[in-house]
Design a protein around this motif. Structure first.
Motif, PDB file in Angstrom:
ATOM      1  N   GLN A 185       2.202   1.698  -3.436  1.00 44.07           N
ATOM      2  CA  GLN A 185       1.120   2.136  -4.305  1.00 44.07           C
ATOM      3  C   GLN A 185       0.854   3.626  -4.128  1.00 44.07           C
ATOM      4  O   GLN A 185       0.674   4.361  -5.110  1.00 44.07           O
ATOM      5  N   SER A 186       0.849   4.080  -2.873  1.00 44.08           N
ATOM      6  CA  SER A 186       0.635   5.500  -2.602  1.00 44.08           C
ATOM      7  C   SER A 186       1.771   6.345  -3.165  1.00 44.08           C
ATOM      8  O   SER A 186       1.545   7.453  -3.668  1.00 44.08           O
ATOM      9  N   GLU A 187       2.997   5.822  -3.096  1.00 41.31           N
ATOM     10  CA  GLU A 187       4.144   6.546  -3.647  1.00 41.31           C
ATOM     11  C   GLU A 187       3.996   6.713  -5.155  1.00 41.31           C
ATOM     12  O   GLU A 187       4.270   7.786  -5.709  1.00 41.31           O
ATOM     13  N   LEU A 240       0.830  -1.209   0.000  1.00 46.09           N
ATOM     14  CA  LEU A 240       0.000   0.000   0.000  1.00 46.09           C
ATOM     15  C   LEU A 240       0.860   1.253   0.000  1.00 46.09           C
ATOM     16  O   LEU A 240       0.532   2.240  -0.674  1.00 46.09           O
ATOM     17  N   ALA A 241       1.956   1.232   0.741  1.00 50.22           N
ATOM     18  CA  ALA A 241       2.858   2.383   0.779  1.00 50.22           C
ATOM     19  C   ALA A 241       3.487   2.620  -0.586  1.00 50.22           C
ATOM     20  O   ALA A 241       3.586   3.764  -1.053  1.00 50.22           O
ATOM     21  N   ARG A 292      -9.667  12.527  -3.345  1.00 49.10           N
ATOM     22  CA  ARG A 292      -8.460  13.318  -3.517  1.00 49.10           C
ATOM     23  C   ARG A 292      -8.780  14.782  -3.752  1.00 49.10           C
ATOM     24  O   ARG A 292      -7.912  15.636  -3.652  1.00 49.10           O
ATOM     25  N   GLY A 347      -6.407  13.476   0.357  1.00 49.69           N
ATOM     26  CA  GLY A 347      -6.116  12.059   0.176  1.00 49.69           C
ATOM     27  C   GLY A 347      -5.082  11.635   1.192  1.00 49.69           C
ATOM     28  O   GLY A 347      -5.267  11.827   2.395  1.00 49.69           O
ATOM     29  N   ASP A 348      -3.960  11.063   0.716  1.00 51.47           N
ATOM     30  CA  ASP A 348      -2.916  10.668   1.647  1.00 51.47           C
ATOM     31  C   ASP A 348      -1.776  11.678   1.692  1.00 51.47           C
ATOM     32  O   ASP A 348      -0.736  11.425   2.277  1.00 51.47           O
ATOM     33  N   GLN A 349      -1.975  12.832   1.052  1.00 54.89           N
ATOM     34  CA  GLN A 349      -0.962  13.890   1.066  1.00 54.89           C
ATOM     35  C   GLN A 349      -1.259  14.856   2.204  1.00 54.89           C
ATOM     36  O   GLN A 349      -2.359  15.389   2.311  1.00 54.89           O
ATOM     37  N   ASP A 389       1.142   6.611  -6.780  1.00 52.00           N
ATOM     38  CA  ASP A 389       0.003   7.515  -6.966  1.00 52.00           C
ATOM     39  C   ASP A 389       0.475   8.969  -6.956  1.00 52.00           C
ATOM     40  O   ASP A 389       0.058   9.781  -7.789  1.00 52.00           O
ATOM     41  N   ARG A 390       1.342   9.304  -5.992  1.00 48.24           N
ATOM     42  CA  ARG A 390       1.826  10.677  -5.887  1.00 48.24           C
ATOM     43  C   ARG A 390       2.655  11.063  -7.108  1.00 48.24           C
ATOM     44  O   ARG A 390       2.607  12.208  -7.568  1.00 48.24           O
ATOM     45  N   GLN A 395     -12.132   7.105  -5.110  1.00 47.86           N
ATOM     46  CA  GLN A 395     -10.866   7.626  -4.579  1.00 47.86           C
ATOM     47  C   GLN A 395     -10.514   8.955  -5.231  1.00 47.86           C
ATOM     48  O   GLN A 395      -9.961   9.850  -4.583  1.00 47.86           O
TER      49      GLN A 395
END
Length: 265
Positions: free
Chosen positions: A9-11, A6-7, A194, A244-246, A13-14, A190
């Motif tokens: 994947q998020s990287e 997941l980490a 964001r 989102g995750d940012q 995504d960014r 998702q």
């Protein structure tokens, strides 16, 4: 999916979110995924966890440099530099990013509502029709032929982005078309998330502060955002913004632009 995956994947995504969203980027990501699906030696080389991350990135440059746009080359290089565990998983993450780009484009153009509705109806139609479901999920038929069937059914009736997403929902190896549609709809949800910026401040923002911060974030992120303001008396100075995750901490928020200064005064 474990925490480490997941980490990563998020990287990735960014990395994609920082790129300019274009139809070229989406198309090229899908082309690379198709290339890797048909070239096991290259696929294995780009996903070999025993090879240094930078060497896998360099291999992308050596093999694909000059054949892809700069933005796509950056994304594929970043994807290859991360450890996914298998070549098949690398193909999946590249396809996922292509879908995210298409959804991002529809969101930028104000067409995401239409695209979601069309995908939902198409998925329900496939579920309701035994013959259509059987045709789309028949793995003995080449995936290209099944994608052509989707195009023949809906190309004149739906948004072009809906068609592109629906074609990618056709299962290449396993799964069902309906499941593929559900996965795309989950990515659309998702995409909406964001665009929600949660702003945590010690005191309520004035309307002027609210509007100025929203404008700053639009410039910073390159897309429209809706602010959800959370009041937390424990926040000391500035603000905390999460999209989102940012996460953008208060000290950085105050430096984004003069409009974002003195948020809690």
């Amino acid at each position: 999916m474990n925490t480490a995956t997941l980490a990563r994947q998020s990287e990735l995504d960014r990395c994609v979110d920082a790129a300019e969203l274009t139809t070229t980027l989406a198309a090229e990501l899908l082309e690379v995924a198709d290339l890797l699906a048909g070239e096991p030696r290259l696929r294995n080389a780009l996903s070999d966890p025993t090879t240094a991350d930078q060497r896998r990135r360099d291999l992308v440059e050596a093999v694909l440099g000059g054949k892809l746009s700069a933005g796509t080359l950056t994304v594929v290089g970043q994807a290859a530099a991360l450890k996914w565990g298998s070549g098949g998983r690398l193909i999946q993450v590249l396809r996922r990013q292509a879908l995210r780009v298409l959804l991002g484009l529809s969101q930028q153009d104000g067409r995401l509502d239409r695209v979601e509705e069309e995908l939902f109806r198409l998925g329900r139609t496939a579920v309701a029709s035994h013959e259509l479901r059987k045709a789309l999920d028949d793995h003995s038929t080449p995936v290209a032929a099944r994608r052509r069937l989707v195009a023949e059914l809906v190309s004149a009736k739906v948004d072009p982005i809906t068609l592109a997403l629906a074609e990618q929902a056709v299962p290449a190896d396993e799964g069902t078309f309906a499941f593929g549609i559900d996965e795309v709809l989950a990515l659309a949800a998702q995409a909406r998330q964001r665009s929600i910026a949660t702003v945590t401040v010690a005191r309520p923002l004035t309307q002027e502060q609210h509007d100025r911060l929203a404008a700053v974030l639009v410039r910073q992120l390159g897309r429209q955002v809706n602010l959800q303001v959370v009041i937390d008396p424990n926040v000391i100075g500035g603000a905390r913004v999460q999209v989102g995750d940012q996460v953008i901490e208060g000290t950085l928020v105050s430096r984004l632009a003069a409009a974002a200064q003195h948020l809690t005064k």
